[in-house]
Design a protein around this motif. Sequence first.
Motif: not given
Length: 185
Positions: A131-132, A135
């Motif tokens: 997810e990081k 992003r």
Amino acid sequence: MKEALLNIMPKDKVEALLSISQVKNLKAGEYFIRAGDVPKNFAFVLSGFFRYVYINNKGDEFTKGLIMELDFISSYSAMISRSPSHFFIEAMEDAVILNIPYQKWLVLQETDVFWIKFLLKSIEKGFSKKEKRERDLLLLNAETRYLDFLKEFPGIDKRISQAIIASYLGIKPESLSRIRKNLST
């Protein structure tokens, strides 16, 4: 080897995991999994590090992730669905892994709820990293991604090529050279 595992699980669990696993050495450039293979194993990285890499039909490489020591490597979705992996898992330097057969892992899970909780924590950690990364790729400029990369993987820029770093950052090697030049002035 046991010492590394003792950092993440109790001694009796280490013994159980070792009983179904095998230590394996890989040379730099060797693949743990190749795109198109149906993976039957996953592994714990005892030493060295790996990259997940897509290679398109033109031979262009796209580094999906870097997996360091004391973490797991797997083409997980391919392994659980018994389908071909879409990416390669390449040793970036000589490495030692604990190779774990997935079917034996499933049996181990049936014997002790610890392994289900352990798997959940590992999946949560992997999901958070993914997810990081997504992003960062969508919201940060290339220079910021490079600076974050250096913080996340200290010293790794001396262990792999600039082309692989650029691939991981989602930029061309020339752009990385420009960024590095601008930062050094």
